[in-house]
Motif scaffolding. Structure first.
Motif, PDB file in Angstrom:
ATOM      1  N   TRP A 127     104.643  95.464  23.040  1.00  0.00           N
ATOM      2  CA  TRP A 127     104.473  95.566  21.592  1.00  0.00           C
ATOM      3  C   TRP A 127     104.441  97.019  21.110  1.00  0.00           C
ATOM      4  O   TRP A 127     105.005  97.345  20.068  1.00  0.00           O
ATOM      5  CB  TRP A 127     103.158  94.907  21.164  1.00  0.00           C
ATOM      6  CG  TRP A 127     102.981  93.486  21.604  1.00  0.00           C
ATOM      7  CD1 TRP A 127     103.961  92.604  21.979  1.00  0.00           C
ATOM      8  CD2 TRP A 127     101.741  92.778  21.723  1.00  0.00           C
ATOM      9  NE1 TRP A 127     103.403  91.403  22.337  1.00  0.00           N
ATOM     10  CE2 TRP A 127     102.046  91.471  22.181  1.00  0.00           C
ATOM     11  CE3 TRP A 127     100.412  93.115  21.484  1.00  0.00           C
ATOM     12  CZ2 TRP A 127     101.059  90.513  22.408  1.00  0.00           C
ATOM     13  CZ3 TRP A 127      99.423  92.161  21.698  1.00  0.00           C
ATOM     14  CH2 TRP A 127      99.747  90.886  22.158  1.00  0.00           C
ATOM     15  N   ARG A 128     103.757  97.875  21.870  1.00  0.00           N
ATOM     16  CA  ARG A 128     103.430  99.219  21.370  1.00  0.00           C
ATOM     17  C   ARG A 128     104.234 100.342  22.015  1.00  0.00           C
ATOM     18  O   ARG A 128     104.066 101.500  21.641  1.00  0.00           O
ATOM     19  CB  ARG A 128     101.926  99.471  21.567  1.00  0.00           C
ATOM     20  CG  ARG A 128     101.077  98.490  20.777  1.00  0.00           C
ATOM     21  CD  ARG A 128      99.639  98.399  21.227  1.00  0.00           C
ATOM     22  NE  ARG A 128      98.996  97.235  20.613  1.00  0.00           N
ATOM     23  CZ  ARG A 128      97.944  96.609  21.107  1.00  0.00           C
ATOM     24  NH1 ARG A 128      97.386  97.026  22.237  1.00  0.00           N
ATOM     25  NH2 ARG A 128      97.439  95.554  20.481  1.00  0.00           N
ATOM     26  N   ALA A 129     105.117 100.017  22.961  1.00  0.00           N
ATOM     27  CA  ALA A 129     105.852 101.062  23.678  1.00  0.00           C
ATOM     28  C   ALA A 129     106.778 101.842  22.760  1.00  0.00           C
ATOM     29  O   ALA A 129     106.887 103.075  22.865  1.00  0.00           O
ATOM     30  CB  ALA A 129     106.656 100.442  24.830  1.00  0.00           C
TER      31      ALA A 129
ATOM     32  N   ARG B  82     100.098 104.219  18.243  1.00  0.00           N
ATOM     33  CA  ARG B  82      99.434 103.304  19.174  1.00  0.00           C
ATOM     34  C   ARG B  82      99.384 101.872  18.649  1.00  0.00           C
ATOM     35  O   ARG B  82      98.689 101.041  19.197  1.00  0.00           O
ATOM     36  CB  ARG B  82      98.001 103.790  19.440  1.00  0.00           C
ATOM     37  CG  ARG B  82      97.920 105.104  20.198  1.00  0.00           C
ATOM     38  CD  ARG B  82      96.482 105.623  20.213  1.00  0.00           C
ATOM     39  NE  ARG B  82      95.510 104.570  20.436  1.00  0.00           N
ATOM     40  CZ  ARG B  82      95.202 104.080  21.641  1.00  0.00           C
ATOM     41  NH1 ARG B  82      95.782 104.569  22.727  1.00  0.00           N
ATOM     42  NH2 ARG B  82      94.323 103.117  21.757  1.00  0.00           N
TER      43      ARG B  82
ATOM     44  N   SER C  27      94.016  93.733  23.617  1.00  0.00           N
ATOM     45  CA  SER C  27      95.083  93.000  24.291  1.00  0.00           C
ATOM     46  C   SER C  27      95.647  91.875  23.431  1.00  0.00           C
ATOM     47  O   SER C  27      96.519  91.139  23.880  1.00  0.00           O
ATOM     48  CB  SER C  27      94.567  92.424  25.610  1.00  0.00           C
ATOM     49  OG  SER C  27      93.441  91.587  25.388  1.00  0.00           O
TER      50      SER C  27
ATOM     51  N   ASP D 287      88.181  92.607  24.212  1.00  0.00           N
ATOM     52  CA  ASP D 287      88.294  92.939  25.630  1.00  0.00           C
ATOM     53  C   ASP D 287      86.943  93.321  26.226  1.00  0.00           C
ATOM     54  O   ASP D 287      86.815  94.317  26.952  1.00  0.00           O
ATOM     55  CB  ASP D 287      89.312  94.057  25.843  1.00  0.00           C
ATOM     56  CG  ASP D 287      90.712  93.645  25.413  1.00  0.00           C
ATOM     57  OD1 ASP D 287      91.395  92.982  26.217  1.00  0.00           O
ATOM     58  OD2 ASP D 287      91.110  93.984  24.284  1.00  0.00           O
TER      59      ASP D 287
ATOM     60  N   ARG E 225      94.212 103.680  26.796  1.00  0.00           N
ATOM     61  CA  ARG E 225      93.852 102.404  26.149  1.00  0.00           C
ATOM     62  C   ARG E 225      94.944 101.918  25.187  1.00  0.00           C
ATOM     63  O   ARG E 225      94.647 101.220  24.208  1.00  0.00           O
ATOM     64  CB  ARG E 225      92.505 102.513  25.417  1.00  0.00           C
ATOM     65  CG  ARG E 225      91.319 102.673  26.347  1.00  0.00           C
ATOM     66  CD  ARG E 225      89.999 102.691  25.575  1.00  0.00           C
ATOM     67  NE  ARG E 225      89.886 103.865  24.722  1.00  0.00           N
ATOM     68  CZ  ARG E 225      89.441 105.052  25.112  1.00  0.00           C
ATOM     69  NH1 ARG E 225      89.052 105.228  26.362  1.00  0.00           N
ATOM     70  NH2 ARG E 225      89.364 106.068  24.276  1.00  0.00           N
ATOM     71  N   LEU E 226      96.206 102.247  25.460  1.00  0.00           N
ATOM     72  CA  LEU E 226      97.296 101.804  24.592  1.00  0.00           C
ATOM     73  C   LEU E 226      97.381 100.286  24.522  1.00  0.00           C
ATOM     74  O   LEU E 226      97.735  99.720  23.475  1.00  0.00           O
ATOM     75  CB  LEU E 226      98.626 102.382  25.100  1.00  0.00           C
ATOM     76  CG  LEU E 226      99.883 102.002  24.323  1.00  0.00           C
ATOM     77  CD1 LEU E 226      99.826 102.559  22.902  1.00  0.00           C
ATOM     78  CD2 LEU E 226     101.135 102.517  25.034  1.00  0.00           C
ATOM     79  N   THR E 227      97.046  99.607  25.593  1.00  0.00           N
ATOM     80  CA  THR E 227      97.160  98.146  25.616  1.00  0.00           C
ATOM     81  C   THR E 227      95.877  97.444  25.179  1.00  0.00           C
ATOM     82  O   THR E 227      95.765  96.223  25.340  1.00  0.00           O
ATOM     83  CB  THR E 227      97.543  97.682  27.031  1.00  0.00           C
ATOM     84  OG1 THR E 227      96.553  98.131  27.955  1.00  0.00           O
ATOM     85  CG2 THR E 227      98.889  98.235  27.434  1.00  0.00           C
TER      86      THR E 227
ATOM     87  N   ASN F 106     103.921  91.502  25.656  1.00  0.00           N
ATOM     88  CA  ASN F 106     102.550  91.839  26.005  1.00  0.00           C
ATOM     89  C   ASN F 106     102.174  93.130  25.283  1.00  0.00           C
ATOM     90  O   ASN F 106     103.022  93.739  24.618  1.00  0.00           O
ATOM     91  CB  ASN F 106     102.418  91.997  27.526  1.00  0.00           C
ATOM     92  CG  ASN F 106     103.419  92.984  28.091  1.00  0.00           C
ATOM     93  OD1 ASN F 106     103.494  94.122  27.631  1.00  0.00           O
ATOM     94  ND2 ASN F 106     104.202  92.568  29.086  1.00  0.00           N
ATOM     95  N   PRO F 107     100.916  93.561  25.357  1.00  0.00           N
ATOM     96  CA  PRO F 107     100.516  94.756  24.601  1.00  0.00           C
ATOM     97  C   PRO F 107     101.362  95.996  24.871  1.00  0.00           C
ATOM     98  O   PRO F 107     101.620  96.785  23.955  1.00  0.00           O
ATOM     99  CB  PRO F 107      99.062  94.959  25.038  1.00  0.00           C
ATOM    100  CG  PRO F 107      98.573  93.589  25.370  1.00  0.00           C
ATOM    101  CD  PRO F 107      99.753  92.896  25.981  1.00  0.00           C
ATOM    102  N   LEU F 108     101.811  96.184  26.109  1.00  0.00           N
ATOM    103  CA  LEU F 108     102.661  97.336  26.401  1.00  0.00           C
ATOM    104  C   LEU F 108     104.008  97.193  25.706  1.00  0.00           C
ATOM    105  O   LEU F 108     104.515  98.152  25.093  1.00  0.00           O
ATOM    106  CB  LEU F 108     102.860  97.485  27.906  1.00  0.00           C
ATOM    107  CG  LEU F 108     103.793  98.635  28.337  1.00  0.00           C
ATOM    108  CD1 LEU F 108     103.233  99.978  27.871  1.00  0.00           C
ATOM    109  CD2 LEU F 108     104.005  98.621  29.852  1.00  0.00           C
TER     110      LEU F 108
END
Length: 424
Positions: free
Chosen positions: A83-85, A130, A34, A294, A29-31, A79-81
């Motif tokens: 942002w948090r990668a 995260r 959203s 979400d 649920r890392l993304t 996108n969320p990925l």
């Protein structure tokens, strides 16, 4: 001839396994959510402005952490990925580097593995890995630097390249967030103190003695003093290219004066602000998220593991005692690192402080708990180590849904986790 002393095998495979487990736990649920949440609303616009070089935003913090987030957004998209990668990658690096640092510092397989176990189940590292904030980026570089410093002390033949990496990592840590500045001074000051103590008047020129034989103080000063400052200064290169820099600073010194003013300005009270003693006692949590997101009710809370975050306090006291009375340098180092990283916030002129400022001391406390747990096991104490490890793991599993934005059944589910008033 007497045989060489037995040397335990390097547990690097266990460290890699722990890092892989941590990566999986972080990736779930890392993304989600959203959309940006909590302080992502400050750092993501700053990262976007870096990508188009339009304006220097979020100027109260140094730029490298935002550059790291912007790089991931360039690679994976806005996108969320994306942002948090980068916080995710730096969090995994921090976990692995902490295990390696403990191994080189203590030569204890058990303590290095327990360090990883307690960090994984301790909560804050998982939560910060995260979310698109600066803390995980800073922490990754800090732990990398400590790994390299411990390795240089243990293996003198590798000291030069290790200290070069440590110096670069210390500069990057400071350039990600100023929290790292007091810690960045510790390795160099420790080298200086050790040489003055041993060599007296020849401390500037001698290559003999601890912490690294074959290296002079002035050379260590280059790697641990000048190099971090150079890396830190170079991180400000975007300010030469921004179309607009608010405040129109005349140079790096003037820019830092403005940054310090922004950091110390009097802000309105925040409902989640807290003090250092509340962090140490795990008395105040922060809800990063608690809303419908979400398609489900979700929450993300930042607090410490109710067991290990309190157990680490007597462990730190024992580390200080063992360092002073038994000459345990690994124990003394952790006590000093905890005191320096927490002491900063006791005296800092920043009027509004939050629990996430405690992440560095928390990590050092988890490592101290690993050493204390190992000592108890060596003394044939079985109950307390079992309770500490098993209890921390059980509590981690219980809290995991509320640490990772899992779907909840109702908007009152926070009561299952908010055990005391300060956690609400």
């Amino acid at each position: 001839m007497s045989p060489p002393p037995a040397r335990p095998a390097d547990p690097i495979r266990w460290h890699l396994l722990l890092a892989a487990v941590f990566a999986v736990l972080c990736a779930i649920r890392l993304t989600i959510p959203s959309k940006p949440y909590f302080d992502e609303v400050h750092y993501l616009p700053a990262a976007r402005a870096l990508l188009d070089m339009s304006q220097a935003l979020n100027r109260e913090h140094p730029p490298l952490g935002k550059q790291a987030i912007a790089l991931a957004m360039l690679l994976f998209g806005d996108n969320p990925l994306g942002w948090r990668a980068m916080p995710f990658a730096c969090g995994v690096l921090a976990l692995f580097a902490a295990c390696r640092a403990m191994w080189f510092a203590s030569q204890s397989r058990a303590a290095s593995v327990l360090t990883g176990v307690f960090l994984i189940t301790g909560f804050p590292l998982l939560v910060q890995a995260r979310i698109a904030m600066l803390d995980a980026v800073m922490l990754g570089f800090v732990m990398l630097a400590l790994w390299m410093c411990a390795g240089a002390v243990r293996e003198h033949e590798t000291a030069r390249w290790r200290l070069a990496m440590a110096g670069a990592a210390l500069g990057a840590a400071m350039a990600a967030k100023w929290n790292a500045i007091p810690l960045a001074m510790v390795p160099g000051l420790a080298f200086l103190a050790a040489r003055v103590w041993q060599a007296k008047g020849q401390f500037l020129t001698t290559k003999r003695g601890w912490p690294i034989g074959g290296m002079t103080l002035w050379e260590a000063g280059i790697w641990l003093g000048l190099l971090p400052l150079a890396v830190y200064a170079l991180s400000y290169w975007p300010f030469l290219l921004f179309a607009d820099v608010p405040g129109n600073p005349t140079g790096l010194i003037d820019l830092h004066r403005q940054m310090l003013d922004l950091q110390t300005q009097v802000l309105a009270p925040h409902p989640y602000q807290s003090q250092w003693w509340q962090w140490a006692t795990n008395a105040r949590a922060i809800w990063y998220l608690y809303e419908v997101a979400d398609g489900a009710q979700r929450g993300v809370v930042l607090l410490g593991n109710p067991l290990s975050s309190l157990a680490m306090l007597p462990a730190l006291v024992w580390c200080l005692w063992a360092g002073l009375k038994e000459g345990r340098r690994d124990c003394l180092a952790l006590a000093v690192l905890y005191a320096v990283s927490l002491g900063m916030w006791i005296v800092a002129p920043k009027p509004v402080q939050f629990y996430y400022h405690y992440i560095l001391p928390h990590c050092f406390g988890m490592a101290a708990l690993a050493l204390a747990t190992e000592r108890l096991w060596q003394r044939n104490e079985r109950l307390v180590p079992t309770v500490l490890v098993g209890g921390s793991a059980v509590l981690f599993l219980w809290f995991y849904p509320i640490l990772t934005a899992a779907p909840l059944e109702s908007d009152q589910d926070f009561l299952h986790y908010a055990w005391i008033e300060g956690w609400r």
